[in-house]
Design an enzyme around this catalytic site. Structure first.
Site: not given
Length: 421
Positions: A90, A144, A164, A194, A244
């Site tokens: 990440r 995700n 989500c 998102h 987002y």
């Protein structure tokens, strides 16, 4: 009833455990299995999970194991919450795109594609093992990028629903502003994972009064502040975008911000170290306050509602899920995965009708859906050209020089996770 959590060693898991304990009448679990290859983390999380159940008087049995096949055997539902490559991957997703002037984020843009490429093959392997061991189990995906992962699962014929926490978080926020209970608030929620907008906020259910105009008039400053978007933009849109959308509506501003501060991955990694130390305290028998800063607010409540509806037909009859389009949004392919309100029962989700979507949102949805098509193709078949095409199609990139450079950086940073590289 047996439920299995793949990625059960996650520091998120006590949030889920707390929800299972508090909402045991909605989802009466007899057995909860936490499966994870990281034995040290799993021991810490599992110990806290048992203490939370004991403190709240939950009679269910919690099992921890690294044996996936045994974990899913006999499970009524399997929840996926894994992170391939961990926080180290990440960290890379959030940094190398910035070197090209593009947003660095774990689910959006080039970093999101990297995560999809690492994740889809692993999830499909897990799903196939679930099908061999226990073909009747529902798969609830919280991993995700949820939209792409759920589409991969559905494309392979798995009983899967994506989940989500963005919608349930907005529902709770709006309820607080309106002075009502969350159960009173029904969202007209539309988009892709998102990439969503609240086009209506209704009191009492799908046919209730739409109070969104009044909500924006009375609390626009607060909502804009929460989203870190300017109030005039919300007034122009007339709807509430998810946070987002800031990556799209304020891309360059976000890039400048991200270049001047530590990555979110670094912050989360530091929190995880603290949380795991806390989880090892035998006196701790509730989720610590620090966990709220880790992310995933209300995740447990959304998961309980969804699992209860799928397994027993109980719980909230209307829920925001990720599922096949099948004509719900006529400007998208039937096999696209959309995030909308659905009636959820033991046969799965059935999307509620959606009012015609403004071209301002429909166009962006169509563009990101095209990117997701190409991203899934790259995840399934590999190859530099497929990666480059997906990046070129993404609305946040869309320039060949950026796509070429980002492709090289993506492959270089993820080679150990890409079988074809």
């Amino acid at each position: 009833m047996k439920l299995t959590v793949v990625g059960g060693g996650s520091t998120y898991t006590p949030e889920l455990i707390d929800g299972f304990a508090r909402l045991r009448d909605t989802l009466p679990l007899q057995e909860l299995v936490l499966v994870d290859p990281a034995a040290d983390r799993l021991d810490l999380v599992g110990g806290l999970a048992r203490r939370i159940f004991a403190k709240q008087g939950h009679p269910g049995h919690i099992v921890t194991t690294s044996d996936l096949d045994a974990a899913v055997d006999g499970a009524d539902a399997v929840l996926l919450q894994l992170r391939v490559g961990g926080q180290a991957a990440r960290e890379q997703d959030e940094t190398w795109p910035l070197e090209c002037g593009c947003v660095g984020q774990e689910t959006t843009g080039a970093g999101g594609l990297a995560k999809a490429l690492r994740t889809v093959p692993v999830v499909l392997d897990i799903a196939e093992r679930i099908r061999r061991t226990n073909p009747g189990a529902w798969i609830v995906d919280f991993t995700n990028p949820v939209g792409i992962v759920t589409r991969a699962l559905l494309q392979e014929g798995h009983k899967a629903v994506g989940l989500c926490n963005v919608a349930i978080g907005l529902q709770r926020r709006f309820a607080a502003l309106l002075g009502v209970t969350p159960a009173d608030v029904h969202l007209d929620h539309v988009g892709l994972n998102h990439l969503t907008w609240e086009t209506g906020v209704r009191l009492g259910g799908p046919e209730g009064e739409d109070v969104l105009p009044g909500l924006l008039a009375a609390h626009g400053d607060t909502i804009a502040g929460d989203l870190r978007l300017p109030l005039p933009l919300l007034r122009l849109l007339g709807v509430v975008p998810s946070y987002y959308l800031r990556y799209y509506y304020a891309h360059d501003e976000v890039v400048r911000e991200l270049r001047t501060k530590p990555s979110r991955a670094a912050e989360v990694a530091a929190m995880e170290r603290q949380l795991l130390e806390m989880y090892g305290d035998p006196a701790l028998d509730e989720k610590p306050e620090l966990l709220a800063r880790r992310g995933g607010a209300y995740y447990s409540e959304a998961a309980v509602d969804l699992a209860a509806a799928l397994l027993t037909g109980a719980g909230n009859p209307y829920q925001v899920v990720n599922t096949r389009n099948d004509g719900t949004l006529p400007f998208l392919p039937d096999d696209a995965v959309i995030e909308v309100q659905a009636a959820v029962g033991q046969k799965g989700p059935s999307p509620l009708p959606v009012a015609p979507v403004d071209p301002l949102y429909a166009g962006l949805m169509a563009g990101v859906t095209a990117y997701e098509d190409l991203a899934l193709d790259a995840a399934l078949r590999g190859g530099r050209d497929r990666v480059s095409k997906a990046l070129l199609a993404h609305p946040l990139i869309a320039q060949h020089a950026y796509a070429d450079e980002l492709t090289d950086r993506l492959i270089a940073h993820n080679r150990e996770h890409l079988a074809w590289a």
